[in-house]
Design an enzyme around this catalytic site. Structure first.
Site, short mmCIF file in Angstrom:
data_model
loop_
_atom_site.label_atom_id
_atom_site.label_comp_id
_atom_site.label_asym_id
_atom_site.label_seq_id
_atom_site.Cartn_x
_atom_site.Cartn_y
_atom_site.Cartn_z
N HIS A 118 0.72 -1.18 -0.16
CA HIS A 118 -0.01 -0.10 -0.20
C HIS A 118 1.04 0.98 0.07
CE1 HIS A 118 -3.60 -1.83 0.58
NE2 HIS A 118 -3.00 -2.96 1.80
N LYS B 124 -7.74 13.93 4.53
CA LYS B 124 -7.80 12.46 4.59
C LYS B 124 -6.71 13.14 5.39
CE LYS B 124 -6.21 13.94 0.55
NZ LYS B 124 -6.35 12.20 -0.62
N ARG B 125 -5.90 12.17 5.84
CA ARG B 125 -4.29 12.13 6.67
C ARG B 125 -4.00 13.99 6.18
NH1 ARG B 125 -3.78 8.38 11.32
NH2 ARG B 125 -1.96 9.65 11.84
N LYS C 292 0.88 14.56 0.55
CA LYS C 292 -0.55 14.36 -0.26
C LYS C 292 -0.94 15.79 -0.01
CE LYS C 292 -2.72 11.35 3.37
NZ LYS C 292 -3.45 9.78 2.17
N THR D 118 -8.61 6.87 -1.77
CA THR D 118 -9.83 6.00 -2.22
C THR D 118 -11.24 6.85 -1.85
OG1 THR D 118 -9.65 5.12 -0.04
CG2 THR D 118 -9.26 4.04 -1.52
N LYS E 161 -14.17 8.05 -3.60
CA LYS E 161 -15.98 8.49 -2.87
C LYS E 161 -16.54 9.95 -3.59
CE LYS E 161 -14.17 5.81 0.62
NZ LYS E 161 -12.95 5.70 1.98
C1 26V Z 1 2.20 4.54 6.94
C2 26V Z 1 3.36 5.49 7.69
C3 26V Z 1 3.86 5.01 8.25
C4 26V Z 1 5.10 5.86 8.99
C5 26V Z 1 4.82 7.37 8.93
C6 26V Z 1 5.08 7.41 7.87
C7 26V Z 1 3.67 6.38 7.04
C8 26V Z 1 3.09 7.59 5.62
C9 26V Z 1 2.40 5.94 4.66
C10 26V Z 1 1.82 5.54 5.30
C11 26V Z 1 1.25 4.53 5.05
C12 26V Z 1 0.57 3.08 5.45
C13 26V Z 1 0.05 2.34 4.27
C14 26V Z 1 -1.33 3.45 3.61
O1 26V Z 1 -2.15 3.38 4.42
N1 26V Z 1 -1.00 3.21 2.71
C15 26V Z 1 -2.44 3.65 1.80
O2 26V Z 1 -3.45 2.81 1.56
C16 26V Z 1 -4.61 2.64 0.76
C17 26V Z 1 -5.47 2.20 0.15
O3 26V Z 1 -5.09 1.06 -0.82
C18 26V Z 1 -4.36 3.44 -0.52
O4 26V Z 1 -5.29 4.60 -1.25
C19 26V Z 1 -3.53 5.39 -0.07
O5 26V Z 1 -2.88 5.91 -1.07
C20 26V Z 1 -2.09 4.46 0.15
O6 26V Z 1 -1.16 6.39 1.21
#
Ligand code: 26V
Length: 794
Positions: free
Chosen positions: A351, A529-530, A535, A637, A641
């Site tokens: 992801h 979003k986060r 982003k 996602t 929406k």
């Molecule tokens: C995790 C972390 C954790 C450490 C600090 C930085 C950081 C940055 C990003 C993430 C994301 C972890 C995985 C995630 O949530 N990915 C999201 O997954 C969605 C479903 O597939 C996708 O639509 C998003 O684009 C993607 O960011």
């Protein structure tokens, strides 16, 4: 399809009010009424649930096991009512009991057992698995505290523990007799010729099941969440000696494992607990599914015919070595065969490409908690090297790389959008892709149209029903039928009316919640979003300030009034993201107080964004902001929406934006910005950010204003380091995309004023978004990855 009428439901609600909650109509609280209604609805799910499980068992069909650290479910009550098709009965029953259905439903707290996209995707997938009639379990952790609650104090983000279980979770069935012992630490020994792991400590994983009802109640799967409990409740001996803390320690240590959802894992503190969480739920899930397989009379060699295990990111990637250990050490399978069998069951979804989000565990920690698994990782690594000649290592720089482990242990690996899957092959697992050319595939994400159109947008739902009939929620491509009406004035007017009503609803909601007045006649421009630098909420904010400057300079010009809405949480340890939140709030204070501009431009940042807030805002959106640096947003996602609910998108060629634009048509999408390839090139240019700022008088002015303390009076230096970062270390190229973004926004302004044509474009967005149903995504996984079939569809 189960059916019951309002009178029957009314009786059921009263029965629960009396017998389950021990109260009566005269004394019941709002909570009592909500719980009574929920329990009555849950009852309706039980019979189909049991029937689904026994049909799955009898058929011998493959089950899908979706292992995920996160399930961002939101509220469940409307979901069940909708999927069981008892909306009218529920509404009428409560009215007959003198209760306001809408306000009762709103009292359910969100189950926020996830951080963002990854967790919400898991929830949409469960909905689609049930709708498609594919036997499945979602496996995860029953966190006592979900994602933290956000508030703002003087514009700064504050965090507080979330307490969704305060009033109990009415949907779950706890099964205390179904518990699995999970070990940690200890030693590996050879005992009568068998390699045996003897853990030093153990905790119990206790089962909590929630029904996941598919559309029209035709199939119901299970979300099974594990709660960690001590093996022995407490140390009676220590207690009797008056050592109360010592007596309770084991219980506290055990419960800590399922205490809280990690809002990030950027810090070292808590790393050990995080790895424990991952192993805890993964190991419990594997033991559970193996037991089911054996109980149904199968042998272990046939495991891949009956079991598909999907790893939602690498968080459950320890499933590889753990499944090998169970098969080889505990069930006596030869090591090679165990590896092959495990691989045939396992698949992994990636992801993110962000390096800081790729999991790596120090060998020291991994070996301390999971000594046998470390050995198996080395065996797997060697077998991979021997059989392929590959030089790729799972263990490198004294770390276990979970991505590499997952790719090597899985038979299929997928990315979440076409672009992202290509980048996974080219940039992330380049060598492994060369070694296993058929392994890496794509499954573009999707969203459930039940929650994300049918439930959250009743206005549009009714219009669609009136126009193309009512079969679309389970067959979203039928929305194509709306295209024929895109030029019909009466339809355009009704579509615009639905949007206006949703904007009005959002205005009332924010008035009631925060006491803020917003004008539904403004364009609602929304980014929720986060908070993350990639982003680029900051770019959106800089554009807002630039627009404010232009309006201030020329207030009598013909501006298109805009409401800029932000929503989202920053990881508590993510300092830069928190500075951006602070700046957004500071800018909001300044702009919203400016009498010269505030009728043309306003900024709104409601605290504590969550699934429920998204359900309110998305239908009310005119313009959806999907503006990540190209190559960084794996899919998105939220983007889907918004477009489904008739918003225009302004966005980069990133993630699923690319495919959304292909589907809705380039003329119905506001594109700007560098491509992923151009981003890589631009980074090589010396001082690219300062050059971009110098080339843009508008951007220069905005940056200088922030640096001069225009938005932080009395604290001039508040954003010095944030702006310094922008000038010298703009990794996400906010500066480079700024002008293009600003200019395309002015095209948006102009287009919005032609409301007929604007609405026509938004209709085409809705009409052409059917492909983004998570039903399509799940059908793709079932065919290309799981080889699983539906038990309800021919
Ligand atoms: C995790 C972390 C954790 C450490 C600090 C930085 C950081 C940055 C990003 C993430 C994301 C972890 C995985 C995630 O949530 N990915 C999201 O997954 C969605 C479903 O597939 C996708 O639509 C998003 O684009 C993607 O960011």
């Amino acid at each position: 399809m189960p059916s019951l009428d309002a009178a029957q439901l009314q009786d059921e609600v009263l029965r629960h009010l009396h017998l389950s909650l021990a109260t009566d109509e005269a004394n019941a609280s709002d909570r009592d009424w909500r719980l009574a209604l929920s329990l009555a609805i849950r009852d309706q799910a039980v019979k189909p649930w049991l029937e689904s499980e026994s049909r799955a068992k009898e058929s011998g069909a493959k089950r899908v096991y979706y292992l995920s650290m996160e399930f961002l479910m939101g509220r469940l009550i409307e979901d069940l009512i909708t999927n069981l098709r008892i909306e009218d009965a529920a509404r009428n029953a409560m009215a007959a009991l003198g209760q306001d259905y809408d306000s009762l439903v709103k009292r359910e707290p969100d189950a926020a057992l996830g951080n963002g996209g990854l967790g919400r995707l898991a929830a949409c997938f469960l909905d689609s698995l049930s709708t498609l009639g594919i036997p499945a379990f979602g496996y995860g952790i029953r966190y006592e505290h979900g994602l933290f609650e956000q508030s703002f104090e003087d514009g700064r983000q504050m965090e507080e523990a979330e307490t969704w279980l305060k009033a109990g979770d009415v949907w779950e069935i706890e099964r205390p007799e179904r518990q699995i012992s999970i070990g940690f630490g200890g030693k590996v020994k050879e005992i009568s010729g068998k390699t045996t792991w003897i853990p030093a400590e153990s905790v119990l994983a206790v089962t909590h099941d929630t029904p996941v009802v598919g559309w029209e109640g035709n199939w119901t799967n299970t979300l099974r969440l594990w709660a960690a409990r001590p093996v022995t409740p407490f140390d009676l001996d220590a207690f009797n000696k008056g050592k109360y803390k010592k007596a309770a320690k084991a219980e506290m240590d055990a419960r800590n494992i399922s205490r809280v959802l990690y809002p990030d894992d950027t810090t070292d503190i808590g790393k050990e607990l995080r790895l424990k969480q991952e192993f805890f739920f993964t190991a419990a899930s594997l033991r559970d599914l193996l037991q089911r397989h054996l109980d149904e009379g199968n042998d272990l060699t046939s495991l891949p015919n009956h079991v598909a295990i999907q790893l939602n990111d690498t968080h459950p990637a320890v499933a590889g070595p753990e499944l090998v250990r169970l098969l080889a050490d505990e069930h006596g399978m030869a090591m090679d065969e165990a590896i092959t069998t495990a691989r045939a069951c396992l698949a992994y979804t990636n992801h993110t490409l962000l390096p800081e989000a790729l999991e790596r565990w120090s060998v020291k920690l991994f070996g301390k908690l999971l000594p046998r698994h470390l050995q198996i990782v080395k065996i797997v690594e060697k077998s991979h090297a021997d059989s392929t000649g590959s030089k790729i290592k799972i263990i490198e720089d004294k770390h276990v790389k979970m991505g590499e482990l997952a790719v090597i242990m899985a038979h299929k690996v997928n990315g979440v959008s076409a672009l992202h899957s290509e980048l996974v092959k080219e940039n992330l697992f380049t060598d492994l892709h060369a070694t296993y050319p058929d392994r890496l595939v794509n499954q573009t994400n999707g969203i459930t149209p039940r929650r994300w159109l049918y439930e959250c947008n009743p206005q549009l739902r009714t219009l669609i029903n009136d126009t193309i009939g009512t079969a679309w929620p389970a067959d979203l491509e039928q929305l194509k039928g709306l295209e024929a009406h895109a030029d019909d004035d009466a339809f355009i007017a009704r579509f615009a009316e639905a949007k206006a009503a949703n904007k009005q609803r959002m205005a009332e909601w924010i008035k009631h919640r925060d006491g803020i007045t917003i004008d539904p006649a403004m364009m609602f421009d929304i980014q929720i979003k986060r908070l993350h630098e990639y982003k680029r909420q900051l770019m959106n904010l800089l554009e807002t300030v630039a627009l404010w400057n232009d309006i201030s300079d020329n207030p009598t010009a013909n501006w298109t009034p805009r409401l800029k809405v932000f929503g989202g949480k920053a990881a508590p340890g993510y300092v830069v993201a928190k500075e951006i939140i602070h700046l957004i709030n500071d800018v909001a204070v300044k702009l919203n107080a400016d009498p010269k501009t505030r009728d043309m431009l306003q900024v709104l940042y409601p605290a504590n964004y969550n699934v429920t807030m998204a359900e309110m805002m998305i239908p009310a959106t005119d313009l959806s902001e999907q503006i990540s640096t190209a190559g960084k947003e794996a899919s998105g996602t939220g983007n889907m929406k918004f477009a489904l609910n008739g918003a225009m998108t302004i966005g980069t060629l990133d993630g699923a934006n690319v495919e959304i634009r292909e589907h809705v048509g380039a003329e119905n999408f506001y594109l700007f910005g560098l491509t992923a390839a151009e981003v890589e090139e631009r980074r090589k240019v010396k001082d690219f950010a300062q050059k971009a700022i110098d080339a843009s008088p508008r951007l220069t002015r905005v940056v200088e204003q922030i640096e001069a303390g225009v938005f932080s009076p009395g604290d001039k230096d508040r954003y010095t380091s944030l702006m310094e970062r922008l000038r010298t270390d703009d990794y996400f190229l906010v500066t480079c995309d700024f002008d293009d973004y600003f200019n395309v926004q002015r095209t948006v302004d102009a287009d919005y004023r032609n409301s007929r044509d604007w609405t026509r474009k938004t209709i085409l967005n809705t009409a052409r978004m059917g492909w983004f149903s998570s039903d399509r995504t799940i059908a793709g996984y079932a065919k290309d990855i799981w080889n699983a079939r539906s038990l309800t569809k021919g």
